[in-house]
Design a protein around this motif. Structure first.
Motif, PDB file in Angstrom:
ATOM      1  N   VAL A 174       2.448 -46.676 -99.329  1.00 45.79           N
ATOM      2  CA  VAL A 174       3.676 -47.041 -98.609  1.00 45.79           C
ATOM      3  C   VAL A 174       4.674 -47.709 -99.551  1.00 45.79           C
ATOM      4  N   VAL A 175       4.186 -48.616-100.392  1.00 43.74           N
ATOM      5  CA  VAL A 175       5.075 -49.301-101.329  1.00 43.74           C
ATOM      6  C   VAL A 175       5.625 -48.322-102.361  1.00 43.74           C
ATOM      7  N   ALA A 176       4.779 -47.421-102.860  1.00 47.18           N
ATOM      8  CA  ALA A 176       5.238 -46.434-103.845  1.00 47.18           C
ATOM      9  C   ALA A 176       6.297 -45.519-103.251  1.00 47.18           C
ATOM     10  N   LEU A 177       6.093 -45.066-102.014  1.00 50.83           N
ATOM     11  CA  LEU A 177       7.100 -44.228-101.362  1.00 50.83           C
ATOM     12  C   LEU A 177       8.376 -45.021-101.094  1.00 50.83           C
ATOM     13  N   GLY A 178       8.226 -46.299-100.758  1.00 49.75           N
ATOM     14  CA  GLY A 178       9.395 -47.137-100.530  1.00 49.75           C
ATOM     15  C   GLY A 178      10.241 -47.286-101.781  1.00 49.75           C
ATOM     16  N   PHE A 179       9.590 -47.503-102.924  1.00 47.71           N
ATOM     17  CA  PHE A 179      10.325 -47.607-104.179  1.00 47.71           C
ATOM     18  C   PHE A 179      10.926 -46.264-104.580  1.00 47.71           C
ATOM     19  N   SER A 180      10.234 -45.174-104.285  1.00 48.76           N
ATOM     20  CA  SER A 180      10.779 -43.842-104.585  1.00 48.76           C
ATOM     21  C   SER A 180      12.052 -43.596-103.785  1.00 48.76           C
ATOM     22  N   LEU A 181      12.020 -43.947-102.504  1.00 42.54           N
ATOM     23  CA  LEU A 181      13.207 -43.790-101.673  1.00 42.54           C
ATOM     24  C   LEU A 181      14.330 -44.698-102.152  1.00 42.54           C
ATOM     25  N   ALA A 182      13.985 -45.924-102.536  1.00 38.80           N
ATOM     26  CA  ALA A 182      14.999 -46.845-103.035  1.00 38.80           C
ATOM     27  C   ALA A 182      15.678 -46.302-104.282  1.00 38.80           C
ATOM     28  N   ALA A 183      14.896 -45.656-105.149  1.00 42.47           N
ATOM     29  CA  ALA A 183      15.471 -45.062-106.360  1.00 42.47           C
ATOM     30  C   ALA A 183      16.463 -43.960-106.012  1.00 42.47           C
ATOM     31  N   MET A 184      16.120 -43.155-104.996  1.00 36.80           N
ATOM     32  CA  MET A 184      17.002 -42.064-104.601  1.00 36.80           C
ATOM     33  C   MET A 184      18.258 -42.565-103.898  1.00 36.80           C
ATOM     34  N   VAL A 185      18.162 -43.701-103.229  1.00 33.69           N
ATOM     35  CA  VAL A 185      19.329 -44.285-102.565  1.00 33.69           C
ATOM     36  C   VAL A 185      20.216 -44.999-103.579  1.00 33.69           C
ATOM     37  N   LEU A 186      19.591 -45.619-104.582  1.00 31.90           N
ATOM     38  CA  LEU A 186      20.342 -46.367-105.585  1.00 31.90           C
ATOM     39  C   LEU A 186      21.350 -45.483-106.316  1.00 31.90           C
TER      40      LEU A 186
END
Length: 292
Positions: A137-149
């Motif tokens: 969950v944390v890894a997917l959260g950071f992946s999504l954050a990278a794509m939003v950034l």
């Protein structure tokens, strides 16, 4: 309590709740403080400024040999902040945005094994399934954050460099700036879903090896192989089963009327592969002999 084998199960400690072990907040803070997280965020945040400098040095895109008849996202990159953000997503979706997904999902379990801390986490005691879910969950959260950034920085930098205006569509016409932002959000959402197969592959490899670079590199390498296979037109309709075949289906969101067919097929392919790979990861890790 006696078991069928005649052994006695140790009672749970007072107050122990398996679902309360390794809270997501704790895991997120641990991952956020890691150098690779900060480095990846810096690279993604720097990309829009690099492109602005490139356009300033090389000049405004003019459409190339085809003129207006062959207009692309790159040709309209400097038309507005929305166009610039769309261009940043276009140039990074094929490879650059694959890297943070593979990095965050492929490094998360393998790094604990390489540091010889995995068995101590499990001895906390953190149930194996709970550990995997927290890290996933944390890894997917950071992946999504990278794509939003990336598009957020691109919108801000593009607004300063090119102004805030409508999104000029590659097929002709334009979308008002107020409608462009939700379309870009849809693009980011599809890119994230399309990268779930990379996330699943990297996470599965992370549970199979003690070498983080092996898991990350394996996921990136197989993604590249998928792109190469998609370029082999002789495969015909078999390419429809390759996630890479649908990676730019999000372009259908940048039409006057959104076309959902390609994005729906691409999402279905990616999610199917991801679920299979994650099932392999959880099944294999539940039976793995943890020695590091």
């Amino acid at each position: 309590m006696s078991t069928a084998a005649g052994l006695t199960e140790a009672p749970e400690a007072p107050g122990y709740r398996a679902r309360h072990t390794l809270p997501l907040r704790v895991e997120a803070v641990r991952q956020l403080r890691r150098r690779r997280t900060l480095l990846m965020g810096g690279v993604l945040a720097a990309l829009p400024f690099i492109l602005i400098i490139a356009f300033a040095i090389g000049g405004t895109p003019d459409g190339g040999p085809g003129g207006a008849d062959r207009i692309t996202l790159m040709d309209t990159a400097t038309a507005s902040a929305a166009n610039f953000a769309a261009t940043c997503l276009f140039v990074s979706a094929g490879f650059l945005l694959v890297v943070p997904v593979a990095l965050f999902c492929g490094d998360t379990v393998a790094s604990e094994a390489s540091w010889s801390s995995l068995r101590y986490l499990l001895a906390a005691p953190v149930p194996r399934a709970r550990l995997l879910w927290s890290k996933l969950v944390v890894a997917l959260g950071f992946s999504l954050a990278a794509m939003v950034l990336l598009p957020l920085v691109a919108l801000a930098a593009g607004a300063a460099a090119y102004g805030w205006g409508p999104l000029q569509l590659p097929t002709g016409g334009a979308l008002p700036a107020g409608d462009a932002v939700p379309r870009l959000a849809l693009v980011v959402a599809f890119i994230f879903v399309s990268q779930l197969v990379t996330a699943g592959l990297a996470f599965w490899l992370s549970t199979r090896t003690d070498a983080p670079l092996g898991a990350v590199g394996g996921a990136v390498g197989l993604t590249i192989v998928g792109n190469v296979l998609d370029a082999v037109t002789a495969l015909g309709s078999w390419r429809d089963f390759l996630p890479a075949h649908w990676q730019f289906a999000w372009a259908d969101a940048l039409q006057p009327a959104i076309e959902w067919g390609g994005m729906a097929k691409g999402a279905a392919v990616s999610v199917t592969y991801a679920l299979i790979l994650l099932a392999f990861a959880f099944r294999g890790f539940s039976r793995k002999d943890i020695v590091s």
